[in-house]
Motif scaffolding. Structure first.
Motif, PDB file in Angstrom:
ATOM      1  N   TYR A 126      36.771   4.652  26.568  1.00  0.00           N
ATOM      2  CA  TYR A 126      36.315   4.309  25.017  1.00  0.00           C
ATOM      3  C   TYR A 126      35.242   5.209  24.635  1.00  0.00           C
ATOM      4  O   TYR A 126      34.249   5.535  25.458  1.00  0.00           O
ATOM      5  CB  TYR A 126      36.080   2.978  24.927  1.00  0.00           C
ATOM      6  N   ASP A 127      35.306   5.536  23.130  1.00  0.00           N
ATOM      7  CA  ASP A 127      34.152   6.228  22.695  1.00  0.00           C
ATOM      8  C   ASP A 127      34.088   5.852  21.330  1.00  0.00           C
ATOM      9  O   ASP A 127      35.199   5.580  20.447  1.00  0.00           O
ATOM     10  CB  ASP A 127      34.461   7.902  22.806  1.00  0.00           C
TER      11      ASP A 127
ATOM     12  N   ASP B  26      27.565   5.401  23.248  1.00  0.00           N
ATOM     13  CA  ASP B  26      28.824   4.745  22.567  1.00  0.00           C
ATOM     14  C   ASP B  26      29.891   4.832  23.342  1.00  0.00           C
ATOM     15  O   ASP B  26      31.066   5.165  22.619  1.00  0.00           O
ATOM     16  CB  ASP B  26      28.698   5.152  20.934  1.00  0.00           C
ATOM     17  N   SER B  27      29.971   5.025  24.651  1.00  0.00           N
ATOM     18  CA  SER B  27      31.173   5.353  25.525  1.00  0.00           C
ATOM     19  C   SER B  27      31.018   4.549  26.614  1.00  0.00           C
ATOM     20  O   SER B  27      30.181   4.019  27.029  1.00  0.00           O
ATOM     21  CB  SER B  27      30.988   6.817  26.235  1.00  0.00           C
ATOM     22  N   VAL B  28      32.366   4.133  27.022  1.00  0.00           N
ATOM     23  CA  VAL B  28      32.451   3.250  28.341  1.00  0.00           C
ATOM     24  C   VAL B  28      33.632   3.912  29.009  1.00  0.00           C
ATOM     25  O   VAL B  28      34.680   4.649  28.475  1.00  0.00           O
ATOM     26  CB  VAL B  28      32.981   1.801  27.944  1.00  0.00           C
ATOM     27  N   LEU B  29      33.499   4.158  30.352  1.00  0.00           N
ATOM     28  CA  LEU B  29      34.639   4.592  31.034  1.00  0.00           C
ATOM     29  C   LEU B  29      34.882   3.458  32.269  1.00  0.00           C
ATOM     30  O   LEU B  29      33.935   3.021  32.767  1.00  0.00           O
ATOM     31  CB  LEU B  29      34.432   5.990  31.975  1.00  0.00           C
TER      32      LEU B  29
ATOM     33  N   ALA C 298      46.687  -1.891  25.701  1.00  0.00           N
ATOM     34  CA  ALA C 298      45.624  -1.298  24.805  1.00  0.00           C
ATOM     35  C   ALA C 298      45.377  -2.216  23.774  1.00  0.00           C
ATOM     36  O   ALA C 298      44.054  -2.183  23.432  1.00  0.00           O
ATOM     37  CB  ALA C 298      45.898   0.104  24.302  1.00  0.00           C
ATOM     38  N   ASP C 299      46.204  -3.146  23.272  1.00  0.00           N
ATOM     39  CA  ASP C 299      45.823  -3.895  22.178  1.00  0.00           C
ATOM     40  C   ASP C 299      45.092  -5.244  22.903  1.00  0.00           C
ATOM     41  O   ASP C 299      44.671  -6.221  22.084  1.00  0.00           O
ATOM     42  CB  ASP C 299      47.077  -4.384  21.387  1.00  0.00           C
ATOM     43  N   GLU C 300      44.924  -5.490  24.247  1.00  0.00           N
ATOM     44  CA  GLU C 300      44.514  -6.689  24.589  1.00  0.00           C
ATOM     45  C   GLU C 300      43.051  -6.793  24.368  1.00  0.00           C
ATOM     46  O   GLU C 300      42.496  -7.762  24.137  1.00  0.00           O
ATOM     47  CB  GLU C 300      44.477  -6.454  26.434  1.00  0.00           C
ATOM     48  N   ILE C 301      42.304  -5.643  24.303  1.00  0.00           N
ATOM     49  CA  ILE C 301      40.864  -5.626  23.948  1.00  0.00           C
ATOM     50  C   ILE C 301      40.744  -4.856  22.832  1.00  0.00           C
ATOM     51  O   ILE C 301      40.989  -4.048  22.418  1.00  0.00           O
ATOM     52  CB  ILE C 301      40.112  -4.784  25.208  1.00  0.00           C
ATOM     53  N   PRO C 302      40.066  -5.713  21.805  1.00  0.00           N
ATOM     54  CA  PRO C 302      39.619  -5.330  20.326  1.00  0.00           C
ATOM     55  C   PRO C 302      39.013  -3.967  20.507  1.00  0.00           C
ATOM     56  O   PRO C 302      37.948  -3.608  21.360  1.00  0.00           O
ATOM     57  CB  PRO C 302      38.778  -6.290  19.638  1.00  0.00           C
ATOM     58  N   ARG C 303      39.192  -3.099  19.509  1.00  0.00           N
ATOM     59  CA  ARG C 303      38.537  -1.795  19.409  1.00  0.00           C
ATOM     60  C   ARG C 303      37.521  -1.748  18.136  1.00  0.00           C
ATOM     61  O   ARG C 303      37.041  -0.769  17.795  1.00  0.00           O
ATOM     62  CB  ARG C 303      39.461  -0.491  19.460  1.00  0.00           C
TER      63      ARG C 303
ATOM     64  N   PHE D 204      36.132   1.834  18.038  1.00  0.00           N
ATOM     65  CA  PHE D 204      36.083   2.474  19.248  1.00  0.00           C
ATOM     66  C   PHE D 204      37.758   3.272  19.535  1.00  0.00           C
ATOM     67  O   PHE D 204      38.474   2.444  19.212  1.00  0.00           O
ATOM     68  CB  PHE D 204      35.935   1.900  20.474  1.00  0.00           C
ATOM     69  N   SER D 205      37.766   4.634  20.039  1.00  0.00           N
ATOM     70  CA  SER D 205      39.034   4.982  20.218  1.00  0.00           C
ATOM     71  C   SER D 205      39.130   4.978  21.747  1.00  0.00           C
ATOM     72  O   SER D 205      37.934   4.928  22.314  1.00  0.00           O
ATOM     73  CB  SER D 205      39.034   6.464  19.971  1.00  0.00           C
ATOM     74  N   LEU D 206      40.314   4.809  22.179  1.00  0.00           N
ATOM     75  CA  LEU D 206      40.637   4.649  23.582  1.00  0.00           C
ATOM     76  C   LEU D 206      41.899   5.726  24.207  1.00  0.00           C
ATOM     77  O   LEU D 206      42.803   5.924  23.508  1.00  0.00           O
ATOM     78  CB  LEU D 206      41.318   3.323  23.951  1.00  0.00           C
ATOM     79  N   GLY D 207      41.400   6.277  25.278  1.00  0.00           N
ATOM     80  CA  GLY D 207      42.352   7.074  25.899  1.00  0.00           C
ATOM     81  C   GLY D 207      42.397   6.552  27.348  1.00  0.00           C
ATOM     82  O   GLY D 207      41.463   6.172  28.022  1.00  0.00           O
ATOM     83  N   MET D 208      43.618   6.709  27.852  1.00  0.00           N
ATOM     84  CA  MET D 208      44.195   6.011  29.048  1.00  0.00           C
ATOM     85  C   MET D 208      44.862   7.000  30.012  1.00  0.00           C
ATOM     86  O   MET D 208      45.715   7.822  29.553  1.00  0.00           O
ATOM     87  CB  MET D 208      45.073   4.788  28.946  1.00  0.00           C
TER      88      MET D 208
END
Length: 117
Positions: free
Chosen positions: A5-6, A57-60, A69-74, A81-85
């Protein structure tokens, strides 16, 4: 699966506030970013994700179960936050780069073994 997440446009917003030279607004925005990051970490932890790092502002994070991906709000107020998986941290980072190129609060999956999803 790794989740990268960033925050979206956080640096640009902070630069603008610095140029405006408003200590109060800088602190207020920084607190919003911090609160959003804490909420994101908590949401991930509740879903049994291992937080590898959370800073700025980042999480790994790493999750062993299937992830929607929609389980957790962004979106947390004005902070998004944008999300890469991906199956590896590299795949997650590449997916994050693609997600960020598509707009704000986007998500993307990437695999080096196959095609983008």
């Amino acid at each position: 699966m790794f989740l990268a997440y960033d925050g979206d446009k956080i640096g640009r917003k902070l630069e603008s506030l610095l140029i405006d030279n408003s200590e109060y607004e800088i602190e207020r925005f920084a607190n919003k970013v911090s609160d959003a990051l804490i909420y994101l970490e908590k949401s991930l932890s509740e879903r049994k994700c291992k937080i590898i790092f959370a800073s700025g502002d980042s999480v790994l994070a790493k999750m062993s179960d299937k992830f929607d991906a929609d389980e957790i709000p962004r979106c947390y107020g004005e902070i998004t936050f944008s999300l890469g998986m991906g199956e590896t941290p590299l795949e997650a980072m590449l997916a994050l780069k693609k997600a960020k190129s598509e707009g704000i609060a986007k998500s993307c999956t990437h695999s080096l073994k196959g095609s983008d999803k």
